[in-house]
Motif scaffolding. Structure first.
Motif: not given
Length: 77
Positions: A32-33, A39-41, A65-67, A72-73
């Protein structure tokens, strides 16, 4: 079809990584950050297979997707 609720721990297991809270916290702290433009991937710390899993999970709006979004957040802070 797997309908169980996924957690950060199960996501890390799926990615073949240590999945205990301390290991997850360490991973997030080390990476982080993550810049907004990446993009995360596409982050450089994933293997090709990990990146593919994350991309597929988001593109297919799978039950992961949610997790993945949660991770990502956390990586953005």
């Amino acid at each position: 079809m797997d309908t169980s609720k996924h957690t950060l721990s199960t996501l890390f297991e799926q990615l073949g990584m240590a999945s205990d809270k301390a290991s997850i916290d360490d991973f997030i702290g080390r990476h982080s950050p993550l810049p907004r433009e990446i993009a995360i991937q596409d982050a450089p710390f994933w293997s090709e297979s990990q990146s593919h899993f994350l991309e597929e999970g988001l593109e297919d709006d799978s039950d992961w997707a949610e997790i993945i979004d949660e991770l990502d957040a956390q990586l953005r802070h």
